[in-house]
Design an enzyme around this catalytic site. Structure first.
Site, PDB file in Angstrom:
ATOM      1  CD  GLN A 251      26.790  50.295  29.494  1.00  0.00           C
ATOM      2  OE1 GLN A 251      25.723  50.877  29.672  1.00  0.00           O
ATOM      3  NE2 GLN A 251      27.610  50.013  30.490  1.00  0.00           N
ATOM      4  CG  HIS A 254      30.044  54.185  30.794  1.00  0.00           C
ATOM      5  ND1 HIS A 254      29.957  55.077  31.830  1.00  0.00           N
ATOM      6  CD2 HIS A 254      28.781  53.738  30.576  1.00  0.00           C
ATOM      7  CE1 HIS A 254      28.694  55.172  32.231  1.00  0.00           C
ATOM      8  NE2 HIS A 254      27.965  54.375  31.486  1.00  0.00           N
ATOM      9  CD  GLU A 318      27.580  47.737  35.012  1.00  0.00           C
ATOM     10  OE1 GLU A 318      27.766  48.620  35.873  1.00  0.00           O
ATOM     11  OE2 GLU A 318      28.174  47.726  33.915  1.00  0.00           O
ATOM     12  CG  HIS A 319      23.651  48.418  32.806  1.00  0.00           C
ATOM     13  ND1 HIS A 319      25.012  48.605  32.728  1.00  0.00           N
ATOM     14  CD2 HIS A 319      23.206  49.282  33.741  1.00  0.00           C
ATOM     15  CE1 HIS A 319      25.379  49.551  33.583  1.00  0.00           C
ATOM     16  NE2 HIS A 319      24.304  49.975  34.214  1.00  0.00           N
ATOM     17  CG  ASP A 351      23.479  54.805  33.700  1.00  0.00           C
ATOM     18  OD1 ASP A 351      23.611  53.754  34.347  1.00  0.00           O
ATOM     19  OD2 ASP A 351      23.842  54.922  32.511  1.00  0.00           O
ATOM     20  CG  HIS A 410      29.489  22.518  72.210  1.00  0.00           C
ATOM     21  ND1 HIS A 410      30.842  22.652  72.328  1.00  0.00           N
ATOM     22  CD2 HIS A 410      29.086  23.471  71.322  1.00  0.00           C
ATOM     23  CE1 HIS A 410      31.260  23.639  71.552  1.00  0.00           C
ATOM     24  NE2 HIS A 410      30.201  24.161  70.932  1.00  0.00           N
TER      25      HIS A 410
END
Length: 429
Positions: A251, A254, A318-319, A351, A410
């Site tokens: 991770q 990245h 996120e993960h 991924d 209405h």
């Protein structure tokens, strides 16, 4: 790297969480004039920014990739790569098909039929970053759900797209790839130019300037979400420290701002993972990952797994990996972009090839929404059809509510349908 924090150290935990709350204010100041320029001057602005930022002359290269370039890219990549793309694409398609909402209809009461239509968007733009590495996997993750949703026109844009990106696009049936990146690409697809068609929606990851641009155009063009640096939280009570550390380092490679956090009730395991992470970074010569782990990584030692689940829901990562001894926490997790259960479910599987999507919410946005899916490329339209008896049965309810809100027209629009003269004409017809 990977400082160890006690779960009871509220100050250190708050500092760790605060670091994830990035701001786009500085990026927005840079991006606002770019968006305005592209909106006003179209292709002329795109030519200038592409030459300035990507060192590419679109007058010579062209706005889009040629068929000859697609063929050359296909020859340049390996057979193994093509085979891998086909396997991953097939799995992503299988998952995407199940993500679509379904049309339905029902009677809410006699004579009152309601339902839902599902219609695909007409045109979407999928953004694939340039950056440090080619990202053919992002081609698959953004394009395939749109195709499965039935989107008529799926476009791809990437600054200086390389052979892997072009070959992947061609393999999944995308034949129009633009050589545009950055905020100028987002503006072009949000508003359209002489050479770039306006898209209904723009999806895909990018740097902070791309994120800022998506945020700013969101009122005029659909977007998936505003993504920040990638994140992973791993929870384990026991297990192989080398495997846990490998996921954290993966991770961290990245981006220097990537977030990698390990949560465990075992101080022994915490120390082992800390050491293994250092070993992997040195063995694989990953200085960027080391920088990320030192700046944004951490190990949180909790009193037990119950506390770990509370931390996960607070972080909304996120993960999320639920490794050895933590698998049973799945039922307690309320907020995460994508969850990987067990020691043989590395994040890398999602991924690339398991079938789930890797375009996921970051910075706590998983509290609010899921990752990209085929459902993001369709719109649902409500439908209702009332018979005369059906409307008669609801008329008192509608009129009472309309009058309470002071909306006399209405109420009248219902009452008028039951006036005596109209009732007689209706009987004759």
């Amino acid at each position: 790297m990977l400082n160890i924090i006690r779960g009871s150290d509220t100050s250190a935990i708050e500092n760790l969480l605060r670091a994830r709350r990035g701001t786009l204010a500085d990026a927005e100041k840079v991006v606002i004039p770019i968006i305005d320029d592209v909106r006003r001057h179209g292709d002329k602005a795109l030519l200038r920014y592409t030459k300035k930022f990507d060192h590419l002359d679109l007058r010579k290269a062209g706005f889009t990739v040629s068929p000859q370039e697609f063929r050359a890219a296909s020859r340049e990549v390996s057979k193994e790569f093509k085979a891998a793309v086909r396997v991953a694409a097939a799995n992503i398609r299988k998952a995407a098909r199940r993500q679509l909402p379904r049309p339905w209809s029902c009677y809410t009461q006699a004579g009152v039929k309601v339902g839902q239509l599902v219609r695909p968007l007409e045109r979407v733009a999928c953004y694939v970053p340039g950056g440090r590495f080619p990202l053919p996997s992002t081609v698959l993750m953004s394009v395939i759900p749109a195709q499965e949703a039935g989107v008529r026109e799926v476009l791809l844009t990437s600054p200086r797209p390389g052979p892997a990106v072009l070959a992947a696009a061609h393999l999944v049936g995308v034949n129009q790839v633009f050589r545009l990146g950055g905020a100028q690409a987002i503006a072009a697809f949000a508003y359209g130019t002489e050479s770039v068609p306006r898209a209904d929606k723009i999806v895909g990851p990018g740097n902070r300037y791309v994120a800022a641009a998506k945020k700013l155009v969101a009122g005029d063009c659909g977007i998936d979400f505003i993504a920040g640096p990638s994140e992973l939280v791993v929870v384990a009570a026991r297990g192989d420290a080398e495997l846990i550390a490998s996921d954290l380092v993966a991770q961290a490679e990245h981006d220097p701002d990537a977030v990698a956090i390990f949560i465990t009730p075992s101080m022994k395991l915490a120390l082992q993972v800390q050491g293994k992470a250092r070993d992997i970074v040195n063995r694989l010569s990953l200085p960027l990952a080391g920088q990320s782990l030192a700046g944004h990584g951490a190990i949180i030692v909790t009193r037990g797994l119950s506390d770990a689940a509370d931390f996960v829901n607070r972080i909304a990562p996120e993960h999320l990996t639920l490794a050895d001894g933590a698998e049973d926490l799945l039922g307690r997790i309320q907020s995460a972009g994508s969850i990987f259960v067990g020691p043989f479910s590395p994040v890398a599987a999602g991924d690339y090839a398991s079938g789930t999507n890797h375009i996921l919410p970051t910075s706590g946005v998983a509290r609010l929404r899921a990752g990209l899916s085929a459902a993001d490329f369709v719109k649902t339209i409500s439908v209702q059809q009332l018979s005369r008896p059906g409307l008669a049965g609801l008329s008192k309810t509608i009129v009472a509510l309309a009058n309470t809100e002071g909306l006399k027209a209405h109420a009248y629009s219902v009452e008028a349908r039951f006036q005596p003269a109209r009732k007689e004409r209706s009987r004759r017809s």
